[in-house]
Design an enzyme around this catalytic site. Structure first.
Site, PDB file in Angstrom:
ATOM      1  N   HIS A  24     -36.610  13.224 -61.140  1.00 48.42           N
ATOM      2  CA  HIS A  24     -35.610  13.369 -60.334  1.00 48.42           C
ATOM      3  C   HIS A  24     -35.257  14.995 -60.162  1.00 48.42           C
ATOM      4  O   HIS A  24     -34.096  15.400 -59.924  1.00 48.42           O
ATOM      5  CB  HIS A  24     -34.311  13.041 -61.268  1.00 48.42           C
ATOM      6  CG  HIS A  24     -34.195  11.781 -61.558  1.00 48.42           C
ATOM      7  ND1 HIS A  24     -33.936  10.877 -60.600  1.00 48.42           N
ATOM      8  CD2 HIS A  24     -34.315  11.011 -62.732  1.00 48.42           C
ATOM      9  CE1 HIS A  24     -33.964   9.462 -61.200  1.00 48.42           C
ATOM     10  NE2 HIS A  24     -34.128   9.585 -62.441  1.00 48.42           N
TER      11      HIS A  24
ATOM     12  N   HIS B 140     -32.280   5.411 -58.869  1.00 51.32           N
ATOM     13  CA  HIS B 140     -33.727   4.738 -59.147  1.00 51.32           C
ATOM     14  C   HIS B 140     -33.918   3.733 -58.176  1.00 51.32           C
ATOM     15  O   HIS B 140     -34.872   3.062 -58.161  1.00 51.32           O
ATOM     16  CB  HIS B 140     -33.755   4.118 -60.591  1.00 51.32           C
ATOM     17  CG  HIS B 140     -33.436   5.221 -61.588  1.00 51.32           C
ATOM     18  ND1 HIS B 140     -32.140   5.012 -62.106  1.00 51.32           N
ATOM     19  CD2 HIS B 140     -34.068   6.072 -62.175  1.00 51.32           C
ATOM     20  CE1 HIS B 140     -31.878   6.161 -62.902  1.00 51.32           C
ATOM     21  NE2 HIS B 140     -33.148   6.613 -63.116  1.00 51.32           N
TER      22      HIS B 140
END
Ligand SMILES: Nc1ncnc2c1ncn2[C@@H]1O[C@H](COP(=O)(O)OP(=O)(O)O)[C@@H](O)[C@H]1O
Ligand SMILES: Nc1ncnc2c1ncn2[C@@H]1O[C@H](COP(=O)(O)OP(=O)(O)O)[C@@H](O)[C@H]1O
Ligand SMILES: [Mg+2]
Ligand SMILES: [Mg+2]
Ligand SMILES: [Mg+2]
Ligand SMILES: [Mg+2]
Lengths: 332, 207, 332, 207
Positions: C57, C219
């Protein structure tokens, strides 16, 4: 290729609307509103630095307008040079009475338009100089180095010339610094996946599911070889090898390194590349004066990365480290 | 496709028709030209030419007092539309044509060859490429040559289109010698130069 | 999906190597070297802020360690929470003697490990508080707001809590600020193309050539609807509508806006989105206190974007504007 | 696949075999489990379990003086390998098993059911989910139930595998009630929960 956009023809203008709405330090101006300048305009008594180029490379070009960097920037359609009028305006907006350096990448359209703009403004008493970014070693051999295209390494010349101008250097000196930086900088890129011009119905090129292209240009122009994807370390090793084999004569053993993402490549992967760049340079006895890792010069959603080395002396190292601030690069 | 073959001269009116037809041709061939450019360059030739010719077709030259003024208006409109290499060269050509036709409301078909020649010269000067580099210049040169001693529109159209086509065919298997394509000369062999292809389409589709 | 990497199993560790090599302000530590902390360690007398989460991320999480932001961060494998030991270490490294706020996204693994870590460190006399990021409105209904996942909006809580801690606030006050920011923040994302876990043999999900998914998780968890790509303005309008319909009771009419790229989406497109966000908010009488446009919280090479609104009062606006500096976010 | 059915008790040695077989099963099913997780979650279950079981299979428990110590070493190794939801729950289960077997060098197969029950309780406490939410918990619960009154390995293996499989089948068409999958409950219908599927694979493939 899916894009967040409305009418493809509005891609550039809507992008510029958003850019200046998000960044009040940038002002959009010019007859066709294709120039970005520092809010507040040129600083009298400072040498101006104007750049320009096609759209599709953010943060380049417009994003580097700011303190210690560019004064103004003309901007064309996607992958097309800025038009003549916007080049004239960019020069005019950068002019603080001490002349303007036109600092941009070596591409045909960009050059023709800036050249014409300079010729036309000469009559109005604005003195201009030109330095072209020519760092892409895959775009011409060392014997034709002046024909090379400008890619990611251009921002290092923005930085050094911008710092010199901000410090009060005169036009000749700012020009010298920019030219010296360009001469000291080498870049090579590798692409993993293509990008698509918003008005085009297909990506600019295509690569097989495991295929990559070494030496690809920043618009997707073909490169040196096309083959299967290799491990990151092997790619870095080859790129470093090629960059160092092409190092300027008498190059220093200290470099500013730019590991640049072409658009779609995640930061994670850039750091995986940088890890090997740093160790590979170390093995060769080359020290890193300043690492830059991120998406500094892109091709929209192209996946891939470029590595730039700028072989610095004390003067360039100091200028790279001087304070600067634009929306995408802050040196405190 | 037009069957008009009678115009005795090149006028502002004819210019306007040419621009409209050019726009139509470029619109229809936009993606084909993008694709050709994608193989050697950055894939934007078609979209650029569609935009540039649209700008010309929209420019109001009806009030232009002579050909020189009409060409100048077109140059201005074209220049506002793009700063690409090819676009800028075309603007350069329009500017040269403007200079050469200043004060004339019409020129004969026999004057077209030197006019194209003057435009070609300006394009060479501005762009720095040479004949033989496999660019639009080679096609323009062939057209200028083909138009020598031509004095009517029908012949001019036919010979110009043939010349452009012939040049495209002749150069297809030669290597590209300017820009980035130089670096992979082998790969450029067998590929049409997008600028040359564009001229070819313009002349076979146009007035 | 092509990635610059060596052995997939080394993705995270090599990424961290590169991250700290490029950013000397970050220090990698911990028994399994899965903690990033500020170089120099905790500042005695300051409330510490520890975060943590899975890899993939960037700039989140580790990139936000810096002055006015986080003190430390534990980091797990791609999309996996940080392990217990690294959570304990992150808390210990953040501890300057006045307690530690654990501030991270509401995900099962992350929560279990931070909870266990806190329980175990209690014995050692470290006082901890926990605030969970829960800004993703697509991950649970308003009636179950506490079950929502934390996505891009988490960085706004980093910023406000970080500023309060830097200014000397005590643990309860830093906790209050973080909780207030989370409560004021709403995010929704839209995905255009998937990402792939480095060790996986296929992308996490697949979308047709013209298909997009509204409300997709960070995700790649499924979202609200899947349909054909719409014009950018239509997407923004729907996202704003959903965000505003979910605004906290008594929300102010002033927002910090974050238009966040999920990884592969170019800046150009984020600015096209922001243009409409700004005008859409204006039409609703909502003013923008601070716009943030860029890739702040990503899912590797996922294409897409999220929009976050943080409804600020004077206190939050001041804290968001306070000086801060980490490798990916500098507020001068 | 093993034909050993004689072990009278669960020992450290048996545990080591179980870990190796689990690793082998997870390695072979890594992508299948990633795929199952991709449909409802983030696509990492398989890679996580492959890594976690590898860590267990590498942990040297030969010197562990009792089962409690062996489970503790496994918990520690597993914990270092991941912080994912499922991984952390498995570590929690190992910790609970360690507590329950402290001081024992072997336990009988008839003691397995309460041991699994104790692990289940710890997982529920730590993860906050409930039976019926369509998670690995439901399968663990079914296994604990099935193992009641079992006293030999062969029966234990067969009944545990059957119970896990039955639970997977029973829950397939029920909606997911935890995590993000809650939000698209309809879409989760028909999908196997990856955690449950993983347990099922472990028990049909393992010791
Ligand atoms: N310097 C030059 N001289 C002559 N023709 C050129 C030159 N540069 C480009 N061209 C022509 O322009 C074409 C490319 O046009 P275009 O794609 O619009 O430009 P760009 O390279 O700016 O993307 C080439 O195929 C070639 O025919
Ligand atoms: N709170 C919980 N309680 C019980 N089981 C859970 C819980 N959270 C997740 N699981 C189980 O873990 C599986 C997902 O595991 P994994 O993909 O490794 O975790 P993550 O969600 O961290 O990516 C689910 O299929 C479910 O069976
Ligand atoms: Mg171009
Ligand atoms: Mg082109
Ligand atoms: Mg996960
Ligand atoms: Mg998962």
């Amino acid at each position: 290729m899916k894009k967040f956009m409305n009418r493809p023809a509005d891609y550039v203008d809507e992008m510029l609307d958003g850019l200046v709405a998000a960044h009040p330090s940038l002002e959009r101006c010019g007859a066709s509103r294709r120039v970005i300048r520092r809010a507040g305009g040129a600083r009298p008594g400072k040498v101006g630095i104007a750049s320009g180029g096609g759209s599709g490379h953010l943060p380049l070009f417009t994003g580097y307008v700011g303190h210690g960097l560019l004064d103004s920037c003309s901007i064309g359609n996607v992958f097309e040079g800025p038009n003549l009028e916007s080049c004239m305006e960019a020069i005019q907006f950068a002019d603080g009475g001490r002349g303007v350096l036109c600092l941009y990448g070596n591409y045909g359209g960009d050059r023709m338009n800036f050249d014409m703009a300079g010729e036309m403004l000469e009559a109005e008493g604005i003195v201009t100089r030109t330095v072209l970014g020519t760092d892409d070693i895959a775009s011409a051999g060392p014997d034709e180095a002046a024909k090379r295209r400008g890619v990611a390494g251009l921002i290092l010349a923005y930085k050094t010339a911008g710092a010199a101008a901000e410090a009060g250097a005169d036009l000749d000196d700012v020009t010298r610094i920019a030219a010296k930086t360009v001469a000291a900088t080498r870049t090579i890129g590798v692409a993993l996946a293509p990008c698509q011009v918003p008005t085009a119905s297909a990506p600019t090129f295509s690569l097989g599911p495991d295929e990559i292209e070494m030496g690809m240009g920043i618009h997707g122009e073909p490169g040196i070889w096309r083959d299967r994807l290799k491990p990151a370390d092997a790619l870095v090793d080859e790129m470093l090898e090629r960059l160092i084999a092409d190092a300027p004569a008498g190059a220093s053993d200290r470099v500013v390194v730019l590991v640049n993402g072409l658009g779609a490549t995640p930061l994670e992967e850039l750091f995986i590349l940088y890890r090997r760049v740093a160790s590979g340079l170390g093995e060769r006895g080359i020290s890193v004066a300043r690492p830059l890792v991120g998406a500094f010069v892109t091709s929209m959603e192209m996946a891939g990365a470029s590595i730039s080395l700028c072989f610095v002396d004390d003067e360039l190292e100091r200028l790279i480290g001087a304070p600067a601030s634009c929306p995408f690069w802050i040196v405190p | 496709m037009s069957t008009t073959t009678t115009n005795a001269a090149i006028t502002v009116e004819l210019l306007r028709n040419a621009a409209c037809r050019a726009h139509d041709a470029m619109r229809r061939n936009e993606q084909r030209l993008n694709e050709a450019d994608g193989k050697l360059g950055d894939g934007d030739t078609g979209s650029m030419l569609a935009r540039l010719t649209e700008a010309l077709s929209r420019a109001d030259i009806a009030q232009a007092e002579d050909l020189g003024a009409a060409f100048a208006l077109y140059a201005r409109a074209g220049s506002a539309a793009t700063g690409s290499s090819l676009g800028t060269l075309l603007v350069t050509a329009l500017l040269a044509a403007s200079k050469a036709t200043k004060g004339k409301t019409a020129i004969g078909w026999n004057e077209l060859s030197p006019l194209v020649g003057a435009a070609l010269e300006a394009m060479i000067r501005r762009g720095g490429a040479s004949l033989g580099d496999k660019t639009i210049l080679d096609a323009v040169h062939a057209v200028a040559e083909a138009l020598r001693e031509v004095s009517d529109q029908a012949t001019a159209r036919r010979l110009a289109a043939e010349a452009a086509r012939r040049t495209l065919d002749d150069f297809r298997d030669k290597p590209n010698r300017i820009g980035r394509a130089r670096m992979f000369a082998e790969r450029s062999i067998g590929q049409d130069d997008p600028g040359m292809l564009a001229l070819c389409i313009l002349l076979s589709d146009g007035p």
